[in-house]
Write a protein that holds these residues in place. Structure first.
Motif, PDB file in Angstrom:
ATOM      1  N   UNK A  10       3.808  -3.405   0.465  1.00  0.00           N
ATOM      2  CA  UNK A  10       2.530  -4.101   0.389  1.00  0.00           C
ATOM      3  C   UNK A  10       1.321  -3.204   0.230  1.00  0.00           C
ATOM      4  N   UNK A  11       1.487  -1.898   0.305  1.00  0.00           N
ATOM      5  CA  UNK A  11       0.351  -0.981   0.176  1.00  0.00           C
ATOM      6  C   UNK A  11       0.242  -0.503  -1.269  1.00  0.00           C
ATOM      7  N   UNK A  12      -0.951  -0.530  -1.794  1.00  0.00           N
ATOM      8  CA  UNK A  12      -1.191  -0.081  -3.167  1.00  0.00           C
ATOM      9  C   UNK A  12      -2.151   1.109  -3.209  1.00  0.00           C
ATOM     10  N   UNK A  13      -2.383   1.733  -2.055  1.00  0.00           N
ATOM     11  CA  UNK A  13      -3.310   2.863  -1.979  1.00  0.00           C
ATOM     12  C   UNK A  13      -2.720   4.085  -2.678  1.00  0.00           C
ATOM     13  N   UNK A  14      -3.590   4.950  -3.163  1.00  0.00           N
ATOM     14  CA  UNK A  14      -3.146   6.214  -3.739  1.00  0.00           C
ATOM     15  C   UNK A  14      -2.481   7.058  -2.660  1.00  0.00           C
ATOM     16  N   UNK A  36       6.274   8.395  -1.285  1.00  0.00           N
ATOM     17  CA  UNK A  36       4.844   8.696  -1.360  1.00  0.00           C
ATOM     18  C   UNK A  36       4.148   7.950  -0.224  1.00  0.00           C
ATOM     19  N   UNK A  37       3.092   8.561   0.319  1.00  0.00           N
ATOM     20  CA  UNK A  37       2.404   7.934   1.456  1.00  0.00           C
ATOM     21  C   UNK A  37       0.898   8.171   1.380  1.00  0.00           C
ATOM     22  N   UNK A  38       0.150   7.145   1.743  1.00  0.00           N
ATOM     23  CA  UNK A  38      -1.297   7.284   1.882  1.00  0.00           C
ATOM     24  C   UNK A  38      -1.588   7.803   3.293  1.00  0.00           C
ATOM     25  N   UNK A  39      -2.842   8.154   3.542  1.00  0.00           N
ATOM     26  CA  UNK A  39      -3.212   8.664   4.873  1.00  0.00           C
ATOM     27  C   UNK A  39      -2.894   7.661   5.975  1.00  0.00           C
ATOM     28  N   UNK A  40      -3.077   6.382   5.701  1.00  0.00           N
ATOM     29  CA  UNK A  40      -2.872   5.350   6.721  1.00  0.00           C
ATOM     30  C   UNK A  40      -1.400   5.187   7.111  1.00  0.00           C
ATOM     31  N   UNK A  41      -0.477   5.408   6.157  1.00  0.00           N
ATOM     32  CA  UNK A  41       0.929   5.100   6.411  1.00  0.00           C
ATOM     33  C   UNK A  41       1.845   6.319   6.527  1.00  0.00           C
ATOM     34  N   UNK A  42       1.337   7.524   6.383  1.00  0.00           N
ATOM     35  CA  UNK A  42       2.209   8.703   6.430  1.00  0.00           C
ATOM     36  C   UNK A  42       2.930   8.805   7.776  1.00  0.00           C
ATOM     37  N   UNK A  43       2.251   8.579   8.871  1.00  0.00           N
ATOM     38  CA  UNK A  43       2.889   8.666  10.193  1.00  0.00           C
ATOM     39  C   UNK A  43       3.948   7.570  10.356  1.00  0.00           C
TER      40      UNK A  43
END
Length: 67
Positions: A10-14, A36-43
């Motif tokens: 559901x995330x479309x962030x870079x 691949x992970x954005x800052x919000x979902x990397x953890x």
């Protein structure tokens, strides 16, 4: 060049991060998968894999190019 999108559902962030992992029960040591992970979902993505006791490494995209 198109930026990679976060692998979190559901995330479309870079994506700024690469979460590099493998499942040792089915992957040989030289086989690595990359999310691949954005800052919000990397953890979240790192913890999801670490909880399953998969070897996990997190790299910024710019660090991965030089590793």
């Amino acid at each position: 060049m198109t930026a990679a999108q976060c692998s979190r559902a559901g995330c479309r962030a870079d994506a700024e991060w690469q979460v590099v992992w493998r499942n040792p029960r089915i992957h040989t040591p030289d086989r690595r998968k990359i999310w691949a992970a954005c800052d919000e979902h990397v953890a979240f993505l790192r913890d999801y894999l670490a909880t399953r006791e998969f070897p996990v490494q997190v790299l910024r995209f710019d660090e991965a190019a030089t590793s």
